[in-house]
Design an enzyme around this catalytic site. Structure first.
Site, PDB file in Angstrom:
ATOM      1  N   SER A 103     -10.174   5.742  -4.685  1.00 21.59           N
ATOM      2  CA  SER A 103     -11.097   6.868  -4.853  1.00 21.59           C
ATOM      3  C   SER A 103     -10.646   7.880  -5.904  1.00 21.59           C
ATOM      4  CB  SER A 103     -11.313   7.554  -3.508  1.00 21.59           C
ATOM      5  OG  SER A 103     -10.080   7.959  -2.940  1.00 21.59           O
ATOM      6  N   LYS A 150       0.860  -1.187   0.000  1.00 20.16           N
ATOM      7  CA  LYS A 150       0.000   0.000   0.000  1.00 20.16           C
ATOM      8  C   LYS A 150       0.891   1.230   0.000  1.00 20.16           C
ATOM      9  CE  LYS A 150      -3.540   2.442   2.592  1.00 20.16           C
ATOM     10  NZ  LYS A 150      -4.512   2.385   3.691  1.00 20.16           N
ATOM     11  N   LYS A 186      -2.167  -1.467  -3.813  1.00 17.93           N
ATOM     12  CA  LYS A 186      -3.039  -0.293  -3.750  1.00 17.93           C
ATOM     13  C   LYS A 186      -2.221   0.972  -3.803  1.00 17.93           C
ATOM     14  CE  LYS A 186      -6.053   1.998  -0.555  1.00 17.93           C
ATOM     15  NZ  LYS A 186      -6.447   2.098   0.822  1.00 17.93           N
TER      16      LYS A 186
HETATM   17  C1  PBG Z   1      -7.303   3.487   5.383  1.00 21.27           C
HETATM   18  C2  PBG Z   1      -7.667   3.298   3.991  1.00 21.27           C
HETATM   19  C3  PBG Z   1      -7.494   4.249   2.994  1.00 21.27           C
HETATM   20  C4  PBG Z   1      -8.066   3.704   1.847  1.00 21.27           C
HETATM   21  C5  PBG Z   1      -8.532   2.434   2.166  1.00 21.27           C
HETATM   22  N1  PBG Z   1      -8.244   2.191   3.496  1.00 21.27           N
HETATM   23  C6  PBG Z   1      -6.962   5.601   3.041  1.00 21.27           C
HETATM   24  C7  PBG Z   1      -5.653   5.935   3.547  1.00 21.27           C
HETATM   25  O1  PBG Z   1      -4.764   5.113   3.733  1.00 21.27           O
HETATM   26  O2  PBG Z   1      -5.488   7.123   3.805  1.00 21.27           O
HETATM   27  C8  PBG Z   1      -8.150   4.399   0.530  1.00 21.27           C
HETATM   28  C9  PBG Z   1      -9.183   3.955  -0.399  1.00 21.27           C
HETATM   29  C10 PBG Z   1      -9.479   4.872  -1.510  1.00 21.27           C
HETATM   30  O3  PBG Z   1      -8.826   5.915  -1.721  1.00 21.27           O
HETATM   31  O4  PBG Z   1     -10.416   4.558  -2.247  1.00 21.27           O
HETATM   32  N2  PBG Z   1      -7.039   2.792   6.203  1.00 21.27           N
END
Ligand code: PBG
Length: 323
Positions: A273, A194, A247
């Site tokens: 997103s 991630k 991700k």
């Molecule tokens: C947080 C989490 C995030 C997303 C999924 N789980 C955001 C982050 O790490 O700030 C992002 C998903 C998306 O942007 O669609 N735990």
């Protein structure tokens, strides 16, 4: 060599193209992310993510039914709690929004897979994914909180838990906690690679999880690193992950492809997103063909090697595929 070889021969008609097509999307490939909030009858649109809403549990149940009827196998739940505090204690509240939603959905649509996002950032007042001390996010003390959160999701009936915090050692910590309480059959889908990405912008509005100070670069990965993703994935597999995730997806197709080639677990990719909002915004301006771009994006993620695609496009794409 030309003129013996003419690749265009196999592109001459739609039937011919169908015969040689290498990547076929199906609603089976998708998981729909859902934002659960408190209250009743709430369906509050998220301005930066057209088509997505924060939903109260009763509305989530309706969405879950519709999702399953479109042929989509699962949903992943994110919680927006009523109260946030320093430790994020509502994350493991048996009566919390996610736990309540899991029970309600499993009751109403038992066949639909319910995955829960395991992370602290939506529940902490500072918005970071763990325990904060003197402005620092502490790794090992956070593991204890993640264990409690994952366990509370499993107790509510979650089919899969998905830690997204990027603390070191969390897959093992959660695996041990689940096994010791009789949840040895609950798989872990780890957000293994991630990245610290600006593509999460709209999600943080949606989940109200923007950090109050600093950023997440001390725990999420540097977007410039490719080989490090293989290390993260290998560690999570050693610790007991059942599915590994990359991700975001689109700017990281090379990473998806590397993970697919190097490991034999199912690979998930999160079409996040910001990737969704870019398409929506450009389509609203009339600059692109929404449906074609959506399908091309999803196809590219699958072609790169994803077996599972977490995407806000899931219902729209499934409807097109079912048409
Ligand atoms: C947080 C989490 C995030 C997303 C999924 N789980 C955001 C982050 O790490 O700030 C992002 C998903 C998306 O942007 O669609 N735990």
């Amino acid at each position: 060599m030309f003129p013996t070889h003419r690749p265009r021969r196999l592109r001459s008609s739609e039937t011919m193209r169908r015969m040689v097509r290498e990547t076929i999307l199906s609603p089976d490939d998708f998981i729909l992310p859902i934002f659960v909030t408190f209250g009743k009858g709430v369906k509050k649109p998220i301005p930066s993510m057209p088509g997505c809403c924060q939903e109260s549990v009763d509305e989530v149940v309706k969405t879950a039914r519709e999702t399953y009827s479109l042929g989509i196998p699962g949903i992943i739940l994110f919680g927006i709690p009523e109260h946030k505090d320093e430790t994020g204690s509502s994350a493991w509240d048996p009566g919390g929004v996610v736990q309540t939603a899991v029970r309600a959905v499993k009751d109403a649509v038992p066949e639909l897979l319910v995955i829960t996002d395991v992370c602290m950032c939506e529940y902490t007042s500072h918005g970071h994914c763990g325990v904060v001390e003197d402005g620092e996010v502490l790794n090992d003390p956070t593991l204890e909180l993640l264990r409690k959160e994952a366990l509370s999701h499993a107790r509510a009936g979650a089919d899969v838990v998905a830690p997204s915090d990027m603390m070191d050692g969390r897959v093992l910590a959660i695996r041990e906690a689940l096994d010791s309480e009789g949840f040895g059959n609950v798989p872990i889908m780890s957000y293994a690679a991630k990245y610290s990405s600006a593509f999460y912008g709209p999600f943080r509005d949606a989940a109200e999880s923007e950090p109050r100070f600093g950023d997440r670069r001390s725990y999420q990965m540097d977007p410039a690193n490719r080989r490090e993703a293989l290390k993260e994935v290998a560690l999570d597999i050693e610790e007991g992950a059942d599915i590994v995730m990359v991700k975001p997806a689109l700017s990281y197709l090379d990473v998806i492809s590397d993970v697919k080639e190097n490991f034999d677990l199912p690979v998930a990719a999160y079409n996040v997103s910001g990737e969704y909002s870019l398409v929506k915004a450009a389509a609203r301006l009339g600059w692109i063909d929404h449906d074609r771009v959506m399908m091309e994006v999803l196809t590219s993620i699958k072609r790169a090697g994803a077996d599972i695609i977490l995407t806000y496009f899931a219902p729209e794409a499934a409807r097109l595929l079912n048409a």
